[in-house]
Design an enzyme around this catalytic site. Structure first.
Site, PDB file in Angstrom:
ATOM      1  CD  GLU A  92      -2.814   1.003   2.130  1.00  0.00           C
ATOM      2  OE1 GLU A  92      -3.470   0.053   2.798  1.00  0.00           O
ATOM      3  OE2 GLU A  92      -3.180   2.172   2.923  1.00  0.00           O
ATOM      4  CE  LYS A 276      -6.222  -1.596   5.570  1.00  0.00           C
ATOM      5  NZ  LYS A 276      -5.517  -0.813   4.735  1.00  0.00           N
ATOM      6  CG  ASP A 292       1.809 -16.127  12.539  1.00  0.00           C
ATOM      7  OD1 ASP A 292       1.025 -15.479  11.604  1.00  0.00           O
ATOM      8  OD2 ASP A 292       1.454 -17.262  12.936  1.00  0.00           O
ATOM      9  CG  HIS A 389      -4.265   7.366  -0.021  1.00  0.00           C
ATOM     10  ND1 HIS A 389      -4.906   5.941  -0.277  1.00  0.00           N
ATOM     11  CD2 HIS A 389      -3.579   7.214   1.242  1.00  0.00           C
ATOM     12  CE1 HIS A 389      -4.585   5.268   0.930  1.00  0.00           C
ATOM     13  NE2 HIS A 389      -3.942   5.696   1.723  1.00  0.00           N
TER      14      HIS A 389
HETATM   15  C1  MEV Z   1      -6.180   2.971   5.092  1.00  0.00           C
HETATM   16  O1  MEV Z   1      -5.413   2.004   4.573  1.00  0.00           O
HETATM   17  C2  MEV Z   1      -6.016   3.298   6.455  1.00  0.00           C
HETATM   18  C3  MEV Z   1      -7.027   4.258   7.151  1.00  0.00           C
HETATM   19  O2  MEV Z   1      -8.279   4.080   6.704  1.00  0.00           O
HETATM   20  C4  MEV Z   1      -6.754   4.397   8.461  1.00  0.00           C
HETATM   21  C5  MEV Z   1      -7.757   5.258   9.348  1.00  0.00           C
HETATM   22  O3  MEV Z   1      -8.897   5.552   8.571  1.00  0.00           O
HETATM   23  O4  MEV Z   1      -7.663   5.600  10.516  1.00  0.00           O
HETATM   24  C6  MEV Z   1      -6.576   5.730   6.500  1.00  0.00           C
END
Ligand code: MEV
Length: 440
Positions: A92, A276, A292, A389
């Site tokens: 990513e 995430k 792992d 991004h």
């Molecule tokens: C994207 O991979 C991760 C985000 O969505 C994390 C977040 O929203 O805090 C940008």
């Protein structure tokens, strides 16, 4: 939790304009900075780091090849007064730039502080059909030393390194139709190993004796990935003056981050995305060091739900003129055994990190998670993440549309300007760019 003593060194992970350099120059800078040896420089430059097929073939079944991921380095990290260049394997875009950006800010204000508990993992033994529950508990209680000795006999090397089985705990749970289940927890100090094999061997070894002691039948004997006795924690404290960004004042950014943190605390839907992002950072380091990452993900998310409500792993609050962040999560990682021995690049990555224990690796990983979270919340609560991004994403779109090295910047800028980062748009821009050039 113990705080690692600061190691003063002359290295610096602050390497300005690293991203603009060629591979050769980057490796040269890492060698000059003392993060890689001359041999590692050659090894990485020749891209010898891939997993040979014959090794892959020994690792999994039905192998037909190997899959590569980009390997990058996060810079600027100062953790417990020690400089770290941090290898991250991830597909990513933006994650490595984001954590390096936050680390650059935090290093101006004492850097990150991190600590960890002892590396204690939990093995579970499930017993059903116990005829006399209080007698079973009493028998286990009386046999604790014997059980620990049996477990420790499985791994004399671990004992010589200062680890080993430490305690046995019992819990009662109910299955369907209120069927009682006795669950034994075997607590093992795994030192620098992740510990899965070790724990599984020990729990299997104890099974027969546990049946004798309880009169029940043992079913599962396996480690728990909710490694809540093996925690790593990281914190940072940034004054408002360090947080100003574009048209936003430092105070506005700090308050935005606090409000974003409150959202994650109040709402599992948001907490899942918040976490995430944190795992973008943590798993990327985990993969780079051959650990792992599914175990780390499972531990993190189950820990996030430990109160019964899924919540954020990292939280932020404003105190006076400071933004304060904190992360805590299980860190079942190792620096010995497993993939570490067989993957040629993993050892290099561990060398780049210059860590001396699994605990230290866990502390670095928790810190990267905290840095990623701040980068995301800072962007999300101000201008949004798409701009940053998209410029990176646009580069891969431009490349896949056939842009050459000299064309790529122009194609990227044109896509960002018109707000359309798509392959068809890149192709149109490229065509017009090339026809303009032909006409000149
Ligand atoms: C994207 O991979 C991760 C985000 O969505 C994390 C977040 O929203 O805090 C940008």
């Amino acid at each position: 939790m113990k705080i690692r003593l600061a190691v003063m060194n002359e290295k610096t992970s602050r390497i300005p304009r690293f991203y603009e350099k060629t591979l050769q120059q980057r490796l040269g800078l890492l060698e000059k900075g003392g993060f890689i040896s001359a041999e590692e420089h050659k090894f990485l430059l020749a891209r010898q780091g891939g997993l040979p097929f014959n090794v892959a073939n020994e690792m999994v079944e039905n192998a037909i090849g190997v899959l590569e991921l980009p390997l990058g380095t996060a810079l600027n990290f100062l953790i417990n007064e020690k400089e770290y260049v941090i290898p991250m394997a991830i597909e990513e875009p933006s994650v490595i730039a984001a954590v390096s950006h936050i680390a650059k800010i935090v290093r101006q204000y004492d850097g990150f502080k991190a600590q960890s508990s002892d590396p204690i993992m939990i093995g579970q033994i499930q017993v059903v059909g116990v005829p006399n529950s209080s007698q079973a508990i009493q028998n286990i209680e009386n046999a604790k030393e014997e059980l620990l000795t049996m477990a420790n006999a499985c791994d004399p090397k671990l004992i010589s390194l200062g680890g080993g089985a430490r305690a046995i705990e019992t819990r009662w749970l109910e299955g369907d139709d209120h069927r009682p289940m006795l669950i034994l927890h075997l607590l093992v100090d795994c030192r620098d190993a992740m510990g899965a094999n070790l724990i599984n061997t020990m729990t299997e070894k104890l099974a027969q004796r546990v049946e004798d002691l309880t009169g029940g039948s043992v079913y599962l004997r396996i480690l728990s990935n909710l490694a809540d006795r093996r925690l790593a924690k990281a914190t940072c404290r940034i004054p408002f003056e360090g947080l100003g960004w574009r048209s936003f004042s430092g105070k506005e950014v700090a308050e935005g981050v606090q409000i974003a943190s409150e959202f994650a605390t109040a709402d599992p839907y948001r907490a899942a995305t918040h976490n995430k992002g944190i795992m973008n950072g943590i798993s990327a380091v985990c993969i780079a060091v051959g650990n792992d990452w599914r175990a780390i993900e499972a531990g993190a998310h189950s820990y996030a739900a430990r109160s019964g409500k899924y919540g954020p792993l990292a939280t932020w609050h404003v105190e006076g003129d400071y933004l304060i962040g904190e992360i805590e999560l299980p860190m079942a990682v190792g620096i010995v055994g497993g993939t570490l021995r067989v993957h040629p690049t993993v050892q290099t990555n561990i060398n780049i990190l210059n860590i001396s224990s699994a605990d230290e690796l866990g502390e670095v990983m928790a810190t990267v998670g905290l840095a990623q979270n701040l980068a995301a919340l800072k962007a999300l609560s101000t201008e949004g993440i798409q701009r940053g991004h998209m410029s990176l994403h646009a580069r891969s779109v431009a490349l896949s549309a056939g842009a050459s090295e000299v064309e790529i910047d122009e194609v990227v800028d044109a896509m960002i300007d018109c707000g359309e980062v798509r392959a068809d748009r890149a192709e149109t821009i490229l065509l017009s760019l090339r026809s303009d050039k032909n006409e000149k």
